[in-house]
Design an enzyme around this catalytic site. Structure first.
Site, short mmCIF file in Angstrom:
data_model
loop_
_atom_site.label_atom_id
_atom_site.label_comp_id
_atom_site.label_asym_id
_atom_site.label_seq_id
_atom_site.Cartn_x
_atom_site.Cartn_y
_atom_site.Cartn_z
N SER A 314 -35.52 0.53 -31.93
CA SER A 314 -35.98 1.11 -33.19
C SER A 314 -37.50 1.05 -33.34
CB SER A 314 -35.27 0.42 -34.35
OG SER A 314 -35.41 1.14 -35.54
N ASP A 325 -47.13 6.78 -24.37
CA ASP A 325 -47.52 8.20 -24.34
C ASP A 325 -49.03 8.39 -24.27
OD1 ASP A 325 -45.03 9.30 -24.23
OD2 ASP A 325 -44.95 9.99 -26.31
N LYS A 339 -32.70 3.48 -29.72
CA LYS A 339 -32.35 3.80 -31.12
C LYS A 339 -33.46 4.67 -31.69
CE LYS A 339 -31.27 1.83 -35.64
NZ LYS A 339 -32.41 2.47 -36.35
#
Length: 497
Positions: A314, A325, A339
């Site tokens: 999460s 990224d 999640k």
């Protein structure tokens, strides 16, 4: 929780109708539900009214014609659970009073309590009852100031034996309104028994532990609450004063928490661009959270390694995904949980509620990792036990050998731990590193746990090795964004022509 057991039969229809309306209004008021004005598959007003009437009809049949007396609270909980379970989403669930208290404490970052970190065995024996054991008193808390120490046993709370209680029942008795008191009976060692009356105070839910490992700063984040970002900054400031040369962010076994907290922490490392975005069928739930250069506090010259495992989920995946990224951190460990959805908690009665999935989140490269997880840049896993080792490990725990030995040998040193592990191996054929870890855990149970364990933790040691011996920034040039990894996986799937 709505209490319906004291209402008259004539008022039951109104109560249940009120419950159904309350459910709709609570969702609407919190922007978790809206009647769609477009053809998106949402039920129109007539359908909503019809289903509410049918639910009410079932309730009346149960109340008036079921063969036995009906526990209305149980029926209420069952109705709510049934509606939420029908969505087939394991993250959309009913929260009873214990679960609601826990989620509230975690998100708010503080609660009324006595300041004792505790553990409790699920079951015990006559020789060793399942009493509450103090892992560590929180400094300057009521428990700490009363002289309660790590290793003490709480054998009674307000005169009630703790052995048969569940952990939730214990927490319900120890936590409460600030300023109220609770009396605990404590056993220290085998014979020293005493009572302490503790006045509950605000206790912060500690989610950040940090320390220096040589010149490397180490931050262990166990969850994301309203105070987590503040404590992460405290760690960074501490590292700066000590001229740190690298940083390890440990997100292993971090099940998540507040999305806003993960965003605030990511903003300390990323100076521009999207940190995360959320997408829903409802336009007002679509949001984009962007980084601000004014909030960036970690220089780009500081190399970062993030530790993850299968329980990293999460909000911790939001932070990991953003750092990955942007090629800001090198990720080490094992694939994360996966999640990629956002839940909103809604309170129903005084002490219960539910959480509802309202959106999915996407990383800066516009990737959702739900049910997929994040692959580390370098996979490092703890060695799996063989079936024989699992059996031996369980036997060692069942025999309670280590527990009894450590209780009889106070103030064991690291040399003592090593020596005892060698003796244990003669009977229990496990890796010495594992045996030392088990003994060390019991020693630290009495004196407080260390922030890290370099003897046992192979993933942490690999992170340190990378920072000390490799060029992290060169490694980051070869890492892939979540979108690139997603496209690679999609290319592997065969397509019929």
């Amino acid at each position: 929780m709505l209490s319906m057991k004291y209402f008259s039969v004539s008022g039951l229809k109104k109560v249940f109708t009120h419950f159904c309306i309350l459910l709709v209004l609570a969702i609407g008021a919190s922007q978790c539900f809206a009647q769609s004005q477009t053809n998106t598959g949402s039920a129109d007003y007539k359908s909503q009214k019809r289903y509410l009437e049918l639910i009410n009809r079932v309730f009346q049949y149960i109340q008036y014609q079921y063969v036995d007396d009906v526990d209305l609270e149980k029926v209420y909980e069952g109705a709510v659970r049934g509606m939420l379970d029908s969505l087939d989403d394991k993250h959309t669930t009913y929260l009873d009073k214990d679960a609601w208290r826990e989620i509230t404490d975690i998100s708010q970052g503080a609660f009324g309590g006595v300041g004792l970190s505790i553990t409790k065995a699920v079951s015990g024996t006559e020789e060793k009852p399942a009493y509450v054991e103090v892992v560590k008193p929180i400094e300057n808390s009521p428990g700490y100031n009363a002289g309660i120490r790590a290793g003490d046993k709480i054998i009674a709370i307000n005169g009630q034996d703790t052995a048969p209680l569940t952990m939730n029942e214990v927490l319900g008795m120890l936590r409460g309104e600030v300023g109220t008191s609770v009396t605990v009976t404590v056993r220290r060692g085998k014979t020293d028994i005493f009572e302490r009356t503790l006045v509950r105070a605000i206790i912060e839910n500690v989610t950040v532990n940090y320390d220096m490992i040589g010149t490397v700063g180490y931050i262990d984040i166990s969850g994301f609450s309203t105070e987590t970002a503040t404590h992460v900054q405290e760690a960074i400031d501490s590292f700066k004063k000590k001229n740190y040369t690298g940083l390890i962010i440990d997100l292993r076994d971090n099940g998540g928490g507040l999305l806003s907290s993960a965003v605030d922490i990511a903003d300390k490392f990323i100076d521009s661009g999207t940190i995360v975005s959320t997408k829903s069928r409802l336009r007002y739930e679509n949001s984009t959270y962007r980084a601000s250069g004014s909030k960036t506090t970690v220089a780009k010259t500081i190399p970062i390694v993030v530790l993850v495992n299968a329980n990293t989920a999460s909000a911790s995946e939001i932070l990991t995904g953003a750092l990955k990224d942007y090629h800001r951190a090198y990720v080490v460990g094992t694939r994360t949980y996966g999640k990629g959805s956002v839940q909103y908690p809604v309170q129903l009665g005084d002490d219960d509620g539910f959480k509802l999935t309202i959106a999915r989140y996407y990383s800066p490269s516009d990737t959702n990792i739900d049910k997929i997880g994040i692959l580390p840049d370098r996979e490092v896993a703890f060695a799996d036990f063989t079936p024989e080792e699992i059996e031996t490990y369980q036997q060692l725990l069942d025999d309670d050998t280590i527990y009894r030995y450590v209780d009889d040998h106070e103030n064991m040193t690291e040399a003592d731990i090593t020596s005892y592990a060698v003796e244990l191996k003669k009977t229990y054929n496990l890796d010495l590193r594992v045996l030392r870890k088990l003994v060390r855990n019991q020693v630290e149970r009495r004196h407080g746990y260390s922030t890290y364990d370099l003897d046992y933790d192979v993933q942490l040691n690999e992170a340190l090795k990378i920072l000390r011996e490799e060029d992290v920034f060169e490694l980051l040039k070869t890492t892939k964004t979540l979108k690139q990894l997603e496209e690679e996986e999609a290319a592997k799937v065969p397509v019929d022509a």
